[in-house]
Design a protein around this motif. Structure first.
Motif, PDB file in Angstrom:
ATOM      1  N   LYS A  39       0.874  -1.224   0.050  1.00 14.07           N
ATOM      2  CA  LYS A  39       0.164   0.049   0.161  1.00 14.07           C
ATOM      3  C   LYS A  39       0.869   1.247   0.000  1.00 14.07           C
ATOM      4  N   THR A  40       1.895   1.363   1.008  1.00 19.39           N
ATOM      5  CA  THR A  40       2.809   2.369   0.913  1.00 19.39           C
ATOM      6  C   THR A  40       3.688   2.584  -0.528  1.00 19.39           C
ATOM      7  N   ALA A  41       3.964   1.455  -0.968  1.00 15.39           N
ATOM      8  CA  ALA A  41       4.626   1.628  -2.270  1.00 15.39           C
ATOM      9  C   ALA A  41       3.846   2.059  -3.203  1.00 15.39           C
ATOM     10  N   ALA A  42       2.634   1.786  -3.319  1.00 11.19           N
ATOM     11  CA  ALA A  42       1.772   2.173  -4.603  1.00 11.19           C
ATOM     12  C   ALA A  42       1.436   3.685  -4.279  1.00 11.19           C
ATOM     13  N   ALA A  43       1.074   4.078  -3.021  1.00 13.74           N
ATOM     14  CA  ALA A  43       1.101   5.403  -2.674  1.00 13.74           C
ATOM     15  C   ALA A  43       2.284   6.403  -2.997  1.00 13.74           C
TER      16      ALA A  43
ATOM     17  N   MET B 193      -3.651  -1.071  -5.384  1.00 12.22           N
ATOM     18  CA  MET B 193      -3.963  -0.673  -6.826  1.00 12.22           C
ATOM     19  C   MET B 193      -5.366   0.308  -6.845  1.00 12.22           C
ATOM     20  N   GLU B 194      -6.191  -0.093  -6.191  1.00  9.50           N
ATOM     21  CA  GLU B 194      -7.495   0.665  -6.049  1.00  9.50           C
ATOM     22  C   GLU B 194      -6.940   2.170  -5.837  1.00  9.50           C
ATOM     23  N   GLY B 195      -6.332   2.270  -4.819  1.00  8.91           N
ATOM     24  CA  GLY B 195      -5.685   3.582  -4.132  1.00  8.91           C
ATOM     25  C   GLY B 195      -5.142   4.266  -5.029  1.00  8.91           C
ATOM     26  N   PHE B 196      -4.019   3.537  -5.802  1.00  8.29           N
ATOM     27  CA  PHE B 196      -3.096   4.171  -6.816  1.00  8.29           C
ATOM     28  C   PHE B 196      -4.099   4.763  -7.789  1.00  8.29           C
ATOM     29  N   ILE B 197      -5.024   4.115  -8.479  1.00  5.88           N
ATOM     30  CA  ILE B 197      -6.015   4.534  -9.595  1.00  5.88           C
ATOM     31  C   ILE B 197      -6.601   5.881  -8.988  1.00  5.88           C
TER      32      ILE B 197
ATOM     33  N   LYS C 261      -8.122  -5.532 -12.473  1.00  4.60           N
ATOM     34  CA  LYS C 261      -9.449  -5.838 -11.709  1.00  4.60           C
ATOM     35  C   LYS C 261      -9.795  -4.532 -11.230  1.00  4.60           C
ATOM     36  N   ALA C 262      -9.055  -3.635 -10.567  1.00  6.08           N
ATOM     37  CA  ALA C 262      -9.558  -2.449  -9.915  1.00  6.08           C
ATOM     38  C   ALA C 262      -9.845  -1.358 -10.997  1.00  6.08           C
ATOM     39  N   TYR C 263      -9.140  -1.658 -12.020  1.00  4.68           N
ATOM     40  CA  TYR C 263      -9.179  -0.353 -13.131  1.00  4.68           C
ATOM     41  C   TYR C 263     -10.558  -0.774 -13.657  1.00  4.68           C
TER      42      TYR C 263
END
Length: 712
Positions: A198-202, A275-279, A317-319
């Motif tokens: 999560k931190t890496a994606a943020a 991934m959802e947070g990244f998007i 999937k999140a996209y």
């Protein structure tokens, strides 16, 4: 004596003869004169001549200036007259520029410019646009040499992103893996390496935003799956440790197999949320003074490890799920890399991800598809350097001064040629056309070099994140006060082109979709441009490259200027847009596979970037096999980058998506409909398109093929 004079804006004001004396004296001093008394005598002669000509009538400032020139020449002050004429011309140019600037500012304040379909309508967006208009005005009138400036104004060429001319470069493939592994400083303190996915994606989203503030173009990750895979692995170890502690605290035993199953389930859930947070971040986190979100792209699809596959699968999937009410994410641009032996055939390990990517593309338009086995990409891929694309089409890989890699490099600037104008000027004479084309290429090369000189003299301190955090190749040894040339020499200087189809109509009466003769000439034209840039690359040891121009704001500009010069010419200036790069015109009736076969051969020449599209009437969600046949046709046609288009209409109230022909939702009856379309490779909503692109979009024909159920 005169009492009044008419100003340029029509106002009548008091006449002041000393202004004439001052102007004459300034011109005389410019050529070595020092006699103010002579300037006063010449002023008296000017006044006498004005009195004789106008006989008491009010005259204008222009009348006075005309008379000054006449008197200077007649009295033998030719050098002073020349200096005065030059001074007058410069003043006129500055006045006109100021007037144009004020008109542009007024238009921006009235309605947000639609030069860029992803700029918002916020107050900060308007301020940004006003500053860009002022910057364009400054560079054209004060910095760029007159020949280059005039060619841009006249519409012979177009200098893209002119507002940023002397301050930064275009885009970058960011070395995400290194930044996450070592940490970075975005100006407000050191960010340590992440320990969870999560931190890496943020942080990946923050990096895109931070670098967008140092550049005007796209920000991209070349290997998003491989770059984030280590943090999935870290997440696995973290979750395993916590799970075992929980079981120990409850005095329970768990088998290694069961523990692994439970841990993987947790990691998959965490990765999906990451991934959802990244998007979400990339569609809400504004940069550029709050005017727009970063122009972001990610490339993935070839990492076959469990961790890399999880990144790709959960992102897709999140996209596909979309934003809060199911709205289509506009960013990032998603590029799925296709490679035989990895994901192309059913027996390949990542073939299931290829299938998933197509399923998502059938709903969301993205991913686009980047073909690693194309003849011009395969040599790099075989050496372990996969070719990544950026957003609308940008490709950076070849390098005459250093390693041929993608990361840490980008495009420095690009300038486009107005091909239809050259065709119209040649009047069917091919010898004349080739001469005009070579002249224009020479001009563009010189313009790119002029801009490169300005960019090279910028310093590391001018780019707090880009250079300060060593994102650009070979920037590691540079200090804050060093110039950046030794680093940005690895970037590309690109010449683009627009309107090959219209140019061919002007030259041979048909475009390349209509005749083999036109196709043969079209390929020769594009090959010639590439060859000339290859020559410049070897001669100057800089990376000149050819770009299939993504024309958004430019779409109608060349056409409007050419209509003013040549009138309405059937098939050329009779519409409000020119066709993008080497594409077959959007309103031409042609089958999908035929279009792919025609456009495919152009990709290998456009080494700075290229893309081709097939247009469908609606999302082919229930015919994945037909969709795959189109993607594989692109692969077989030796394309580097391709995508499938179709309308995406979304109800803001209930989230229903599909083709909604009316102004209200066919499911819930509400009228809030968002119409997402592709523009120059990016996605945007139709209401943000400029007028020319709206008309181009409305003219797009479906590429029908009797063999393919998805095309009717």
């Amino acid at each position: 004596m005169f009492n009044q004079i008419r100003k340029r804006d029509g106002r009548v004001v008091d006449f002041n003869e000393s202004k004439i004396t001052d102007a004459i004296f300034k011109a005389a001093k410019a050529v070595g004169g020092e006699d103010r008394h002579m300037a006063m005598e010449l002023t008296l002669q000017v006044i006498r001549a004005l009195k004789a000509k106008y006989n008491g009538h009010i005259f204008s400032v222009e009348d006075v200036q005309d008379m000054v020139e006449k008197v200077l020449i007649e009295e033998g002050h030719a050098r002073t007259a020349k200096a005065y004429i030059i001074y007058r011309s410069q003043r006129t140019r500055i006045r006109d520029a100021r007037s144009d600037l004020m008109d542009a500012v007024q238009e921006i304040l009235r309605e947000t410019s639609r030069e860029n379909a992803n700029v918002s309508n916020s107050p900060s967006a308007k301020v940004l646009q006003i500053s860009e208009v002022a910057s364009v005005n400054y560079y054209l009138n004060r910095v760029i040499p007159e020949e280059e400036s005039a060619a841009h104004r006249n519409g012979d060429i177009y200098i893209h992103d002119l507002a940023w001319y002397g301050k930064t470069m275009t885009c970058l493939q960011i070395p995400l893996s290194r930044l996450l592994a070592k940490g970075f400083d975005n100006g407000h303190g050191y960010i340590r390496p992440p320990k969870s996915i999560k931190t890496a994606a943020a942080l990946a989203a923050i990096i895109l935003q931070s670098n967008q503030n140092d550049m005007h173009g796209g920000q991209s990750y070349a290997s998003f799956d491989s770059d984030l895979a280590p943090y999935v692995k870290s997440e696995y170890e973290r979750q395993k440790e916590e799970l075992l502690k929980d079981f120990q605290s409850l005095d329970l035993e768990v088998s290694p197999e069961k523990a692994d199953q439970l841990v993987r389930r947790r990691v998959e859930a965490e990765t999906y949320q990451a991934m959802e947070g990244f998007i979400y971040n990339l569609n809400t986190m504004h940069s550029r003074a709050g005017a727009q979100v970063p122009f972001s792209s990610i490339n993935f699809g070839t990492d076959t490890s469990w961790e890399g596959r999880l990144i790709t699968g959960t992102f897709l999937k999140a996209y596909a799920r979309g934003l809060g009410k199911g709205e289509a994410p506009i960013f990032p641009n998603v590029c799925f890399k296709i490679k035989k032996g990895v994901n192309y055939n059913p027996e390949d390990k990542n073939y299931d991800l290829f299938q998933l990517s197509m399923k998502v593309a059938c709903k969301r338009l993205f991913p686009n598809f980047a073909f690693q086995d194309a003849s011009f990409n395969k040599p790099y891929s075989e050496q372990g350097e996969e070719v990544a694309y950026m957003g609308c089409r940008t490709r950076v890989i070849g390098n005459v001064v250093g390693p041929e890699v993608t990361e840490g490099r980008g495009n420095l600037s690009f300038t486009s040629i107005n091909l239809p104008r050259l065709g119209l000027r040649a009047e069917g004479n091919l010898e004349r056309f080739w001469s005009l084309l070579d002249e224009t290429i020479e001009l563009v090369v010189q313009q790119l070099l002029t801009r490169y000189t300005v960019q090279s003299n910028l310093k590391v301190r001018d780019f707090p994140f880009l250079m300060g955090q060593r994102l650009y190749l070979d920037s590691e040894q540079l200090g804050p006060h060093d110039t950046i040339e030794s680093s940005i020499q690895h970037g590309t200087l690109s010449m683009g082109f627009i309107g090959l189809a219209e140019c061919l109509i002007a030259l041979v009466g048909s475009h390349h979709g209509e005749s083999a003769k036109a196709q043969d000439l079209g390929l020769k034209i594009v090959a010639h441009m590439r060859a000339r840039l290859d020559q410049e690359t070897q001669k100057r040891k800089l990376n000149f490259s050819l770009l299939a121009t993504p024309a958004e704001g430019l779409s109608g500009k060349f056409t409007a200027k050419d209509r003013g010069l040549f009138g309405i010419v059937e098939g050329i200036t009779d519409r409000e847009w020119y066709t993008n790069s080497f594409h077959v015109p959007v309103d031409y009736k042609i089958g999908a596979f035929e279009k792919i076969a025609i456009e495919g051969p152009y990709h290998k020449y456009c080494n700075a970037g290229h893309i081709s599209y097939v247009e469908l009437p609606s999302a082919p969600e229930h015919n994945l096999q037909a969709f795959e046949s189109l993607i594989k046709a692109m692969y077989d046609a030796d394309m580097g980058y391709g995508a499938i288009n179709f309308p995406v209409d979304i109800c803001k109230s209930c989230g229903y998506y599909g083709v909604i022909p009316e102004d209200s939702c066919c499911k819930c009856g509400e009228g809030a409909i968002t119409r997402v379309r592709r523009i120059t490779g990016y996605l945007s909503t139709l209401d943000h398109f400029n007028d020319a692109k709206k008309k181009e979009e409305a003219s797009r024909r479906v590429h029908y093929n009797p063999k393919s159920d998805c095309c009717h």
